[in-house]
Design an enzyme around this catalytic site. Sequence first.
Site, PDB file in Angstrom:
ATOM      1  N   GLU A  25      24.218  -9.602  16.357  1.00 43.38           N
ATOM      2  CA  GLU A  25      24.047  -9.056  17.704  1.00 43.38           C
ATOM      3  C   GLU A  25      23.825 -10.202  18.687  1.00 43.38           C
ATOM      4  OE1 GLU A  25      20.465  -9.830  19.107  1.00 43.38           O
ATOM      5  OE2 GLU A  25      20.148  -7.660  19.162  1.00 43.38           O
ATOM      6  N   CYS A  74      21.261  -4.402  13.674  1.00 46.71           N
ATOM      7  CA  CYS A  74      20.781  -5.163  12.511  1.00 46.71           C
ATOM      8  C   CYS A  74      21.555  -4.902  11.228  1.00 46.71           C
ATOM      9  CB  CYS A  74      19.304  -4.873  12.266  1.00 46.71           C
ATOM     10  SG  CYS A  74      18.254  -5.424  13.612  1.00 46.71           S
ATOM     11  N   HIS A 117      15.808  -2.684   5.254  1.00 51.42           N
ATOM     12  CA  HIS A 117      15.748  -3.421   6.514  1.00 51.42           C
ATOM     13  C   HIS A 117      14.286  -3.535   6.912  1.00 51.42           C
ATOM     14  CE1 HIS A 117      16.489  -5.114  10.327  1.00 51.42           C
ATOM     15  NE2 HIS A 117      16.014  -4.078  10.982  1.00 51.42           N
TER      16      HIS A 117
END
Lengths: 133, 351
Positions: B82, B114, B238
């Site tokens: 990103e 992400c 994550h």
Amino acid sequence: MTENIAITWRRIPERYRLAGSQCTSCKTKFFPPRKLCPDCRRKGKIESCGFSGKGKIYSFSEVHSAPAGLELEIPYVLAIVQLEEGPKLTAQVADCHGCDVQVGAPVEAVFRKIRSDDPEGLLHYGYKFRLVK
Amino acid sequence: MNSTGIVGFGAYVPPYRIKTEEIARVWGEEPQRIVKGLGVQEKSVPGLDEDAASLAVEAARNALSVARLDGSRVQAVYVGSESHPYAVKPTATMVAEAIGATPEVMAADLEFACKAGTAGLQIGMGLVASNMAEYVLAIGSDTSQGRPGDALEYTAAAGAAAFLVGRQKEQIVAKLEQTCSFTTDTPDFWRRQHAEFPSHGGRFTGEPAYFRHVMGATQALFEKTGMKASDFDYFVFHQPNGKFPLEAAKKMEIDVEKVKPGLLTPIIGNTYSAASPLGLCAVLDIAKPGQNICLTSFGSGAGSDAFWLQTTDLLPKARVRATHNLAWYVGRKQYLDYAMYAKYRRKLKSL
């Protein structure tokens, strides 16, 4: 300072991955790449070659007065690095200060951003070296 | 699905760190409350000469050395981030050129907050399984930014992880057994065109975003494979902070001890596209042959990719071939105070 786009583009292989050349006759390796062996002349044949990126600090200096574009990075270390395959080249030593560096210290090549043509220009990438501890 | 697997993996984390308490000091917050609340002690900061492209190259080179593969053999390069250095001009071409994969190589940049790195891993599985490519390089790399004073500033960090996907049995260190995704349009976090810093929905980033998608994808993987939580030796989720992955595990009745080895955010921060991929690298650096790993990423916007990996006998010998492994990068540290951090991240307008 803005480098001509064609010059930047032409040098990408050597800057990004240390692409050099060698003489097939005397086996001497060159960086930046040469198109003719200065010793063997027409008897030698030149082919492209790579380098391991490993080398030693041959000499160095800590820069406190930087050229345009590198002002934020002072003080930074500029060194002559001798690659294990022979050639010497000039490059920044990343992530360190002058007091960390010694002549003969082993280094390895890393890929870093070298400069940006502000504010909307090209980003220039290439090799720097990092002390191997 | 034809068998595919990871034949090489590589990590990179910049050497600079800033402590959570140093950021809290500047904004007048109670340091211990923030450290405890986020479960993050310090985060990585990229150097002035580093960006998502340079991070990606170093991770890629480590993956190639683990695989003992020349870069010219790589037939596709995907870089998820990103924080691509350019709005228009690919990062993947720089990486492909730096590893010597050009010119006959497929390449593209990916973006999904992400989870852009694991999206690349799925593309790699598809290309390799369908014989469209022999080796695919999938990278997650980020130098993420948080608005000064915003909660994200405590965690937005930098790192990269690269995976080489291949199909040769004599090279696979971890079989990619299965993958599935859980995706919805959920506006929990975004950054508009030309905006310097992202915006987010605060607490909305939790239940309807992170937990729903991470748990949805993980449960979907269980259903698709017939595996259950107790069949896995490690879980990598994550990790936007140090707490969410552990909470997700508890909600799914997963032993949190299986999550901790792949939980790096407490010591390097949230490396965005590299976060769960680096967690996987940490697990691959310690796992024994024949162990099962569940990897579930999360990208705001929102979606999760879940993977079932099984390590092979080749893993222990392969991982020591990395020029530098994750532990080496995590262990070297140069601490910055907030003033230097502001300079390094160019948070001062005049820079």
